[in-house]
Design a protein around this motif. Sequence first.
Motif, PDB file in Angstrom:
ATOM      1  N   GLU A 220      37.020  48.457  24.580  1.00  0.00           N
ATOM      2  CA  GLU A 220      37.393  47.011  25.019  1.00  0.00           C
ATOM      3  C   GLU A 220      38.328  46.744  25.801  1.00  0.00           C
ATOM      4  O   GLU A 220      38.095  45.878  26.546  1.00  0.00           O
ATOM      5  N   ALA A 221      39.292  47.651  25.757  1.00  0.00           N
ATOM      6  CA  ALA A 221      40.397  47.761  27.015  1.00  0.00           C
ATOM      7  C   ALA A 221      39.860  47.776  28.363  1.00  0.00           C
ATOM      8  O   ALA A 221      40.174  46.895  29.242  1.00  0.00           O
ATOM      9  N   GLY A 222      39.081  48.747  28.471  1.00  0.00           N
ATOM     10  CA  GLY A 222      38.403  48.886  29.626  1.00  0.00           C
ATOM     11  C   GLY A 222      37.513  47.726  30.293  1.00  0.00           C
ATOM     12  O   GLY A 222      37.516  47.321  31.199  1.00  0.00           O
ATOM     13  N   ALA A 223      36.863  47.366  29.271  1.00  0.00           N
ATOM     14  CA  ALA A 223      35.670  46.252  29.441  1.00  0.00           C
ATOM     15  C   ALA A 223      36.479  45.134  29.847  1.00  0.00           C
ATOM     16  O   ALA A 223      35.989  44.293  30.850  1.00  0.00           O
ATOM     17  N   GLU A 224      37.704  44.697  29.182  1.00  0.00           N
ATOM     18  CA  GLU A 224      38.442  43.602  29.407  1.00  0.00           C
ATOM     19  C   GLU A 224      38.951  43.525  30.723  1.00  0.00           C
ATOM     20  O   GLU A 224      38.951  42.552  31.527  1.00  0.00           O
ATOM     21  N   LEU A 225      39.356  44.615  31.251  1.00  0.00           N
ATOM     22  CA  LEU A 225      39.758  44.819  32.746  1.00  0.00           C
ATOM     23  C   LEU A 225      38.839  44.616  33.551  1.00  0.00           C
ATOM     24  O   LEU A 225      38.845  44.127  34.785  1.00  0.00           O
ATOM     25  N   TYR A 226      37.685  45.192  33.206  1.00  0.00           N
ATOM     26  CA  TYR A 226      36.533  45.425  34.164  1.00  0.00           C
ATOM     27  C   TYR A 226      35.962  43.546  34.544  1.00  0.00           C
ATOM     28  O   TYR A 226      35.604  43.356  35.431  1.00  0.00           O
ATOM     29  N   LEU A 227      36.203  42.931  33.438  1.00  0.00           N
ATOM     30  CA  LEU A 227      35.624  41.539  33.246  1.00  0.00           C
ATOM     31  C   LEU A 227      36.690  40.796  34.199  1.00  0.00           C
ATOM     32  O   LEU A 227      35.883  39.767  34.858  1.00  0.00           O
ATOM     33  N   VAL A 228      37.838  41.123  34.286  1.00  0.00           N
ATOM     34  CA  VAL A 228      38.620  40.293  35.302  1.00  0.00           C
ATOM     35  C   VAL A 228      37.973  40.342  36.748  1.00  0.00           C
ATOM     36  O   VAL A 228      38.072  39.247  37.281  1.00  0.00           O
ATOM     37  N   GLY A 229      37.214  41.196  37.120  1.00  0.00           N
ATOM     38  CA  GLY A 229      36.689  41.598  38.390  1.00  0.00           C
ATOM     39  C   GLY A 229      35.652  40.601  38.625  1.00  0.00           C
ATOM     40  O   GLY A 229      35.221  40.055  39.785  1.00  0.00           O
ATOM     41  N   ALA A 230      34.865  40.043  37.503  1.00  0.00           N
ATOM     42  CA  ALA A 230      33.874  39.021  37.455  1.00  0.00           C
ATOM     43  C   ALA A 230      34.383  37.613  37.818  1.00  0.00           C
ATOM     44  O   ALA A 230      34.123  36.831  38.531  1.00  0.00           O
ATOM     45  N   TYR A 231      35.523  37.571  37.395  1.00  0.00           N
ATOM     46  CA  TYR A 231      36.287  36.187  37.689  1.00  0.00           C
ATOM     47  C   TYR A 231      36.804  36.060  38.937  1.00  0.00           C
ATOM     48  O   TYR A 231      36.638  35.084  39.646  1.00  0.00           O
ATOM     49  N   ASP A 232      37.220  37.365  39.466  1.00  0.00           N
ATOM     50  CA  ASP A 232      37.616  37.453  40.830  1.00  0.00           C
ATOM     51  C   ASP A 232      36.521  36.895  41.701  1.00  0.00           C
ATOM     52  O   ASP A 232      36.622  36.655  42.912  1.00  0.00           O
ATOM     53  N   ALA A 233      35.254  37.641  41.577  1.00  0.00           N
ATOM     54  CA  ALA A 233      34.432  37.544  42.024  1.00  0.00           C
ATOM     55  C   ALA A 233      33.755  36.107  42.504  1.00  0.00           C
ATOM     56  O   ALA A 233      33.565  35.705  43.442  1.00  0.00           O
ATOM     57  N   VAL A 234      33.905  35.237  41.280  1.00  0.00           N
ATOM     58  CA  VAL A 234      33.702  34.010  41.479  1.00  0.00           C
ATOM     59  C   VAL A 234      34.519  33.021  42.383  1.00  0.00           C
ATOM     60  O   VAL A 234      34.392  32.195  43.051  1.00  0.00           O
ATOM     61  N   GLN A 235      35.813  33.496  42.396  1.00  0.00           N
ATOM     62  CA  GLN A 235      37.097  33.042  42.636  1.00  0.00           C
ATOM     63  C   GLN A 235      36.953  33.004  44.323  1.00  0.00           C
ATOM     64  O   GLN A 235      37.188  32.291  45.093  1.00  0.00           O
ATOM     65  N   GLU A 236      36.479  34.233  44.683  1.00  0.00           N
ATOM     66  CA  GLU A 236      36.249  34.651  45.945  1.00  0.00           C
ATOM     67  C   GLU A 236      34.843  33.797  46.707  1.00  0.00           C
ATOM     68  O   GLU A 236      34.814  33.530  48.108  1.00  0.00           O
ATOM     69  N   SER A 237      34.022  33.613  45.975  1.00  0.00           N
ATOM     70  CA  SER A 237      32.741  32.989  46.610  1.00  0.00           C
ATOM     71  C   SER A 237      32.228  31.473  46.230  1.00  0.00           C
ATOM     72  O   SER A 237      31.719  30.830  47.106  1.00  0.00           O
ATOM     73  N   VAL A 238      32.565  31.138  45.076  1.00  0.00           N
ATOM     74  CA  VAL A 238      31.999  30.003  44.684  1.00  0.00           C
ATOM     75  C   VAL A 238      32.739  28.861  44.976  1.00  0.00           C
ATOM     76  O   VAL A 238      32.303  27.569  45.479  1.00  0.00           O
ATOM     77  N   SER A 239      34.181  28.894  44.727  1.00  0.00           N
ATOM     78  CA  SER A 239      34.939  27.739  45.093  1.00  0.00           C
ATOM     79  C   SER A 239      35.350  27.785  46.407  1.00  0.00           C
ATOM     80  O   SER A 239      34.391  27.620  47.426  1.00  0.00           O
ATOM     81  N   SER A 240      36.589  27.379  46.829  1.00  0.00           N
ATOM     82  CA  SER A 240      37.201  27.320  48.062  1.00  0.00           C
ATOM     83  C   SER A 240      37.404  28.649  48.719  1.00  0.00           C
ATOM     84  O   SER A 240      37.785  28.765  49.688  1.00  0.00           O
ATOM     85  N   GLY A 241      37.037  29.743  47.807  1.00  0.00           N
ATOM     86  CA  GLY A 241      37.469  30.823  48.454  1.00  0.00           C
ATOM     87  C   GLY A 241      39.022  31.305  48.169  1.00  0.00           C
ATOM     88  O   GLY A 241      39.573  30.527  47.662  1.00  0.00           O
ATOM     89  N   THR A 242      39.187  32.643  48.396  1.00  0.00           N
ATOM     90  CA  THR A 242      40.671  32.924  48.149  1.00  0.00           C
ATOM     91  C   THR A 242      41.084  34.110  48.996  1.00  0.00           C
ATOM     92  O   THR A 242      40.345  35.004  49.289  1.00  0.00           O
ATOM     93  N   GLY A 243      42.398  34.076  49.040  1.00  0.00           N
ATOM     94  CA  GLY A 243      42.879  35.055  49.792  1.00  0.00           C
ATOM     95  C   GLY A 243      42.342  35.181  51.218  1.00  0.00           C
ATOM     96  O   GLY A 243      42.173  34.313  51.998  1.00  0.00           O
ATOM     97  N   ALA A 244      41.941  36.307  51.508  1.00  0.00           N
ATOM     98  CA  ALA A 244      41.319  36.756  52.936  1.00  0.00           C
ATOM     99  C   ALA A 244      39.948  36.169  53.140  1.00  0.00           C
ATOM    100  O   ALA A 244      39.430  35.853  54.205  1.00  0.00           O
ATOM    101  N   LYS A 245      39.155  35.543  51.963  1.00  0.00           N
ATOM    102  CA  LYS A 245      38.052  34.923  51.941  1.00  0.00           C
ATOM    103  C   LYS A 245      38.083  33.573  51.719  1.00  0.00           C
ATOM    104  O   LYS A 245      37.243  32.898  51.228  1.00  0.00           O
ATOM    105  N   SER A 246      39.421  32.917  52.085  1.00  0.00           N
ATOM    106  CA  SER A 246      39.420  31.632  51.764  1.00  0.00           C
ATOM    107  C   SER A 246      38.625  30.617  52.568  1.00  0.00           C
ATOM    108  O   SER A 246      38.646  29.513  52.377  1.00  0.00           O
ATOM    109  N   ASN A 247      38.096  31.144  53.760  1.00  0.00           N
ATOM    110  CA  ASN A 247      37.310  30.494  54.599  1.00  0.00           C
ATOM    111  C   ASN A 247      35.829  30.607  54.340  1.00  0.00           C
ATOM    112  O   ASN A 247      34.990  30.228  55.086  1.00  0.00           O
ATOM    113  N   LEU A 248      35.306  31.167  53.399  1.00  0.00           N
ATOM    114  CA  LEU A 248      33.853  31.295  52.992  1.00  0.00           C
ATOM    115  C   LEU A 248      33.620  30.714  51.785  1.00  0.00           C
ATOM    116  O   LEU A 248      32.525  30.947  51.262  1.00  0.00           O
TER     117      LEU A 248
END
Length: 520
Positions: free
Chosen positions: A45-73
């Motif tokens: 469960e601990a490893g799965a929880e950490l891995y799940l964080v990456g899915a949120y990061d993926a949406v953060q990077e692509s669907v909304s206003s973008g984030t960090g280095a990808k804020s213009n995408l």
Amino acid sequence: MKTQKLMIKLFLAIIFISVVSSCSEDYLKENPTSFIDATRLVVDEAGAELYLVGAYDAVQESVSSGTGAKSNLGWGVHWGTMATDEVVVPGWAGDRKLIFLQQVTPNNATVRNMWVNLFVNLNKVNSVVDRISALTEDQIDIARRDEMIGEAKFLRATIYFAIVSTWENVPLIKNETKDLKNIDMPAQSTPQEVYDFIVEDLKFAESNLEAKQGGGRATKGAAQALLGKVYLQMTGHPLNQSDKFALAEAELLKVINSGVYSLLPNYPEVFDLNNEQSSEMVFSIGMDGPGSNEGGILSSFYGPLGFVSNGAGFGTCWVNATSVTKYDANDIRLLNNIAKHNANQASPEEGMNDPSTWGNTDWQWKPWKWHASKPNAYTNDTPFDNPYIRYADVLLMYAEALNGQSGKLTQAHVDATINTLRARAALPASNNLDIAGKNQTQIADEILDERYRELFIEGWRRNDLIRFGKYESTIKAINQSGWTTSGNPGSNYQDYEIRWPIPDPEIKLNPNLVQNPGYN
């Protein structure tokens, strides 16, 4: 040629070995400094929880206003706002100018980068779904496993909803691509097939997530609200399935009856840093800035004239002059959403409430919503979370779903939805919508205008216009002159431009892709 093949393999099959980074909430504070082998990580469960964080990061990077280095995408900014009547784009805006002017070609670099960004992040989320799904009861409590899968499937639905809305005819990739050497080049699926997959994911999420305000995590209410939004989009182009109005109604009513969500009393409070995950946020994409490379561009991409450090915007777009006319002069949303002041001369509060600070011509007015503090060091790394679905949106969608069914929408429904929002905007009862004597089309126009006022620059305008059958007429009606705009898009628009072209470099790399009609 070898380089091109490697690029497509990386685009379709980047192995998600998690540079898992943080969003704005405490549960996403893990920030590993080294690459992690997913096979060794996702074993409990601990490893799965950490891995799940990456899915949120993926949406953060692509669907909304973008984030960090990808804020213009970010998809919401480019697809949802730039090519609509919410803003006008100046001549120096590069690809954004072409998007605004309806001059997108298969070689547009921003469109290609968005395609790649969305599919790369889709593969990350596919990896999360597949690897957590493989856990057994010896490794994790099954109910907890399915809850995590539900979160990941909700996130996958947000990415695929963006993809199918934009390009319509897209590959439907349901599982993680791992093998960089032996890769099948996927062909496109129909929009119906993609929408069916999105619905399937959201139904799973709805069945396995809790009913609560998630503080940035996917919940039952978020899945229901997005499912309602997806059903509504299916009522318009390209599917035109009127039977989906009733399905949308049922999902949105669940959200309303849950008792979890409510409107904040004052509209400006919704976009305050202190209320990023309030009772009004059904799902809001977390950002964390400045300084952590996890911020977005809200409050700097949009904002008043002046220095960014004083709370101004970058000068990337101006407000469409007709935007002001859509509001009553006393509508608090006008004051919150359109900056008439110069940030160098007034604080956000002064600029919003003191008419003596306002410019008197439209070239001085900018789109505005997230009011950055003065002074600040945000630049393009702002801390404002990105609203994805607000409760106000749910109320408006519910009214739309009822109006789509003949005779279903009553004055009581209108009072509980549209007129409730107008009351919050400090409008008197004389501004209430009275539907007596109005037909479905007239009421639909009222709902669409209310969505403009309430959800201005939140990234849904283009989907709304397409769904209501108003995209072409709206684009052709844009008429603004002066140095703030690169021109008007009406003369350029062709009906095939309701969707974007498949990027030409992707077609060259994958011979199974077929260009969307009109772009050959």
